[in-house]
Scaffold this active site. Structure first.
Site, PDB file in Angstrom:
ATOM      1  N   TYR A  42       2.180  -5.467  -5.800  1.00  0.00           N
ATOM      2  CA  TYR A  42       2.349  -5.031  -7.195  1.00  0.00           C
ATOM      3  C   TYR A  42       3.056  -6.080  -8.044  1.00  0.00           C
ATOM      4  O   TYR A  42       3.940  -5.760  -8.821  1.00  0.00           O
ATOM      5  CB  TYR A  42       3.106  -3.696  -7.241  1.00  0.00           C
TER       6      TYR A  42
ATOM      7  N   TYR B 194      -1.025  10.004  -7.027  1.00  0.00           N
ATOM      8  CA  TYR B 194      -1.058   8.739  -6.261  1.00  0.00           C
ATOM      9  C   TYR B 194      -0.910   9.088  -4.792  1.00  0.00           C
ATOM     10  O   TYR B 194       0.051   9.748  -4.390  1.00  0.00           O
ATOM     11  CB  TYR B 194       0.084   7.802  -6.694  1.00  0.00           C
TER      12      TYR B 194
ATOM     13  N   ASP C 235       0.558  16.283   0.467  1.00  0.00           N
ATOM     14  CA  ASP C 235       0.999  14.908   0.724  1.00  0.00           C
ATOM     15  C   ASP C 235       2.512  14.847   0.495  1.00  0.00           C
ATOM     16  O   ASP C 235       2.975  14.673  -0.628  1.00  0.00           O
ATOM     17  CB  ASP C 235       0.250  13.957  -0.218  1.00  0.00           C
TER      18      ASP C 235
ATOM     19  N   LYS D 142       7.296   7.248   4.777  1.00  0.00           N
ATOM     20  CA  LYS D 142       8.527   6.913   4.041  1.00  0.00           C
ATOM     21  C   LYS D 142       9.793   7.375   4.779  1.00  0.00           C
ATOM     22  O   LYS D 142      10.189   6.740   5.740  1.00  0.00           O
ATOM     23  CB  LYS D 142       8.452   7.465   2.622  1.00  0.00           C
TER      24      LYS D 142
END
Ligand SMILES: Cc1ncc(COP(=O)(O)O)c(C=O)c1O
Length: 445
Positions: A21, A149, A243, A272
């Site tokens: 990114y 996302y 999610d 994560k």
């Protein structure tokens, strides 16, 4: 900021690396971090940066946590890795057992992978092959939130927002049905959209970020409306994928955002915080009927998906150590303290000029600043916000005009005060950006 001449690590990085990114031509040199300690990242030159976003939402208990380090080190010296087809090992079994005992009751099986995107890919494949195995291969449409996302691999991109970042790939992304996010005040409208979408033939699954859409700007919606949406999907035989890559492991208050629902998802994705931010790992869990649809004498009905590092023992050991810390009473108190502090800060600023909205759930706080009419200010403002944070020795990654805090659970009251101070300064910056107000007639002269 480091300069070319003073920071050798940054120079060496600049010569050989390509960062995520990042527009490599214009981005400033990266800040070289050599050590982590609690909520702090320590740079090569000794500068300490407070990690206000848990290093892209992964860290739970602080950097270089001694308990996790010890368990990882023990595991490294016992078994670093073994292939996971035809073999198993203690930490993979232990972690699956512990997680299933904590997850919603209907979750029955754990499938390991490498990160959040792969956890989502596995979930999508489970849904598609479930219907294929049941003899309904035409059922292959996914419903998704317009601003969602779910990751950067192709399947995950396909079920995510068609934003600027994925534009070069749009022609290759499979078609999905987008619905709006049921933010407060829009619930009935979005439920109607969902009901229309569900009348279309061939809907297979609905994938969502439960309660908080992270990348969209920490957009929040209620457990009640999500429960209602899942119930509607189930009435049409549509499988629901929650999610929890960002929301899992306590971020929204309870251990999982889905714990707040009264109708449970069929499939769940995690990554994560799973390893406390120590090692890359993802996992996808599913309800028994999904798993059972893959059981057959026919080998071709198996789930043909896997990664070389599936269920890496060291990552599993980190996850077990992190889970132990997350379940301890101390962690519950820490999360509560952050939640209370966020609530007080929200009350302080939400009505002030320059603030459009403050959102808050669990340890996540998002401030949406109001830079006036011109949205063209957003990118300039975003960069100004980022720089202000770095100059204040705080790591934040503003999403346009939204700045959020998602700190490690060990973040202290003093450290939170520092973070709130930066958010206050950002409001002053916004007020400077705003065009001067036109004075009422009687004040002229
Ligand atoms: C909700 C959600 N799903 C999936 C992902 C992708 O995870 P990863 O970056 O580990 O591939 C992210 C990452 O931010 C996420 O927030």
């Amino acid at each position: 900021m480091p300069t070319l001449s003073s920071t050798s690590l940054a120079n060496r990085d600049h010569a050989v690396l390509w960062h995520p990114y990042t527009q490599m031509q214009t981005a400033p040199l990266p800040i070289p971090i050599v050590r982590g300690e609690g909520s702090w990242l320590i740079a090569e030159d000794g500068t300490r940066y407070l990690d206000g976003i848990s290093s892209w939402w992964v860290n739970l208990h602080g950097h270089a946590h001694p308990h996790i380090a010890e368990r990882v080190s023990e595991q490294l010296q016992t078994l670093e890795h073994v292939l996971f087809a035809g073999f198993t090992h203690p930490t993979a079994v232990e972690l699956a057992e512990q997680l299933l005992a904590l997850l919603p009751e209907n979750q029955a099986r754990v499938f390991y992978s490498d990160n959040g995107s792969t956890a989502v890919e596995v979930a999508l494949k489970m849904v598609l092959q479930y219907f294929h195995n049941l003899g309904q291969p035409e059922r292959r449409t996914f419903l998704c939130f317009r601003d969602s996302y779910h990751g950067d691999t192709f399947g995950a991109m396909a079920v995510s927002s068609r934003g600027a970042f994925t534009q070069p790939f749009w022609p290759l992304l499979f078609e999905v049905e987008f619905i709006d996010v049921p933010v407060p005040g829009r619930e009935a409208e979005v439920l109607a959209q969902l009901h229309t979408a569900l009348t279309r033939p061939n809907v297979a699954g609905f994938i969502f970020e439960p309660l908080v859409l992270g990348t969209a700007g920490m957009v929040m919606y209620s457990p009640a409306v999500l429960t209602e949406m899942i119930r509607s999907c189930h009435q049409h035989g549509v499988l629901c994928i929650s999610d929890e890559v960002m929301t899992g492991f306590g971020r929204t208050g309870p251990l999982f955002a889905s714990s707040l629902l009264t109708e449970q998802p069929d499939i769940m994705c995690f990554s994560k915080g799973l390893t406390g931010g120590t090692l890359a790992m993802g996992l996808t869990t599913c309800a028994a009927p999904i798993y059972e649809a893959f059981l057959s004498d026919d080998k071709m009905r198996a789930l043909f998906h896997g990664h070389s590092y599936t269920a890496n023992p060291v990552a599993c050991a980190a996850a077990l150590a992190s889970l132990e810390l997350t379940r301890a009473e101390r962690c519950t108190q820490q999360r509560q303290a952050i939640e209370d502090a966020h609530a007080a800060f929200r009350r302080e600023i939400e009505m002030l000029p320059g603030i459009r909205q403050v959102r808050h759930r669990g340890t996540i706080l998002a401030v949406e600043y109001d830079p006036g009419e011109g949205t063209s200010y957003f990118s300039r403002l975003r960069d100004a916000f980022y720089q202000l944070a770095i100059d204040s020795h705080v790591v934040l990654r503003p999403l346009g005009n939204v700045v959020y805090l998602l700190p490690p659970y060990c973040t202290t009251a003093e450290e939170l005060t520092l973070l709130y101070g930066v958010l206050r300064q950002m409001r002053e910056l916004v007020l400077d950006f705003l065009p001067a107000p036109t004075l009422p007639e009687y004040l002229h002269d």
